[in-house]
Design a protein around this motif. Sequence first.
Motif: not given
Length: 402
Positions: A45, A48-49, A52, A56-57, A60, A183-184, A187
Amino acid sequence: MEAAAALSGAAGWVWVASYFDLTRRARALAQPWVTRRVHAETQAILRFQRMQHRLLDNFFSVLSCVVSAPFYTGFLPLLFWSGHGKLARQMTLLMAFSNYLGNVVKDLVSAPRPCSPPVRRITVTEDEKENALEYGLPSSHTLMTVCLMGYMLHYVLTYGACDGFMLTAGLSLAFLQIILIAIARVYLGMHSPTDVIAGICFGIVILAFWLVVHDHVDAFLISGQNVTFFWASLSLLLCFAYPEPESPTPSFDFHIAFNAFAFGTVYGVQHTYFHFHSPEPPLILSQQLPLLSYVGRVLVGIPTILLVKSCSKALSKWLLPVMCNTLGIPIVSSCYVPALKAPGSSSSKSSDPKQAGYLQKVFSLFPRKAYDVDTAIRFVQYAGLGWSVVGLAPMIFTRLNL
């Protein structure tokens, strides 16, 4: 007979689960494995973050809001008033059903969400902050997206003009939304990959079951016997069948809200179907329901249902504690009734056996020393909301020729 068998089966399950302590046994089997998986996926995780970005923040976060429970709860009245009654009824019941099963698994397993920190958790709305207080597995957002998007796709392909292009486009859009939601949730730091995979798998199973039974459920809802009694009894049994989590979470409150909205909808449809919800109601953008009339429905209907919800809450906050104390039912309140928050504040009035006699003795047999009256208050207000959507609002539309 089928309704009686369903209630008997639910009551039998409550007794078996309580007698054999199935919640504790199932949790002992599932929780350690899920917890290890969630902790093991922390590094994945975090990697993946690293991608950022503020865009995207926001993307999502908005996407999660669009498929959240408050969005669907606000969307369903608009769907009812647009003339798509069957779709709205089925989505209401499926939403309550999938939310109940998902939250049962959450509190049964009581597995943690990804640790934050080190995982960055983004909770923009109050709804997301409440969701973060729940346990992790399965992801409710992915589960409900699979169920509701899948049923909407089934409805469109069944009752609309279907060809190869429509089928391909519908499947592609549904698949894309499910993947984006999965995905959201990772994320945003709300779930681990195991949580979202479990949500997708549970959603597919629930959707497959619902597609088998939905026509029978709708027929029973419209023309069955003792529908209101059956649904009220089922709602009560589902409360007792709900597992006790390791620590308090808002999951049970969410279930009560969905369950109550579904009950209010069932009650309203059962009593007003042939008056306001005929088999072939006027559809939005048709000659019988032009866009201007639909906008009028929304402008009149939204304040109406919010007023009913507010009045139902105020009335139940006053009436239910009085009724419980009169009957000798021991109650407490976690937030709605300040006078009942202090320990023992309700028991002083209801512990006298002379006050309630037989009922007092009956409730003394149950394991809980006191019951949270907030559950009943929440049920009444959301049941009132559901009834107003399909009962009161259409009545007003008819009077106003909307």
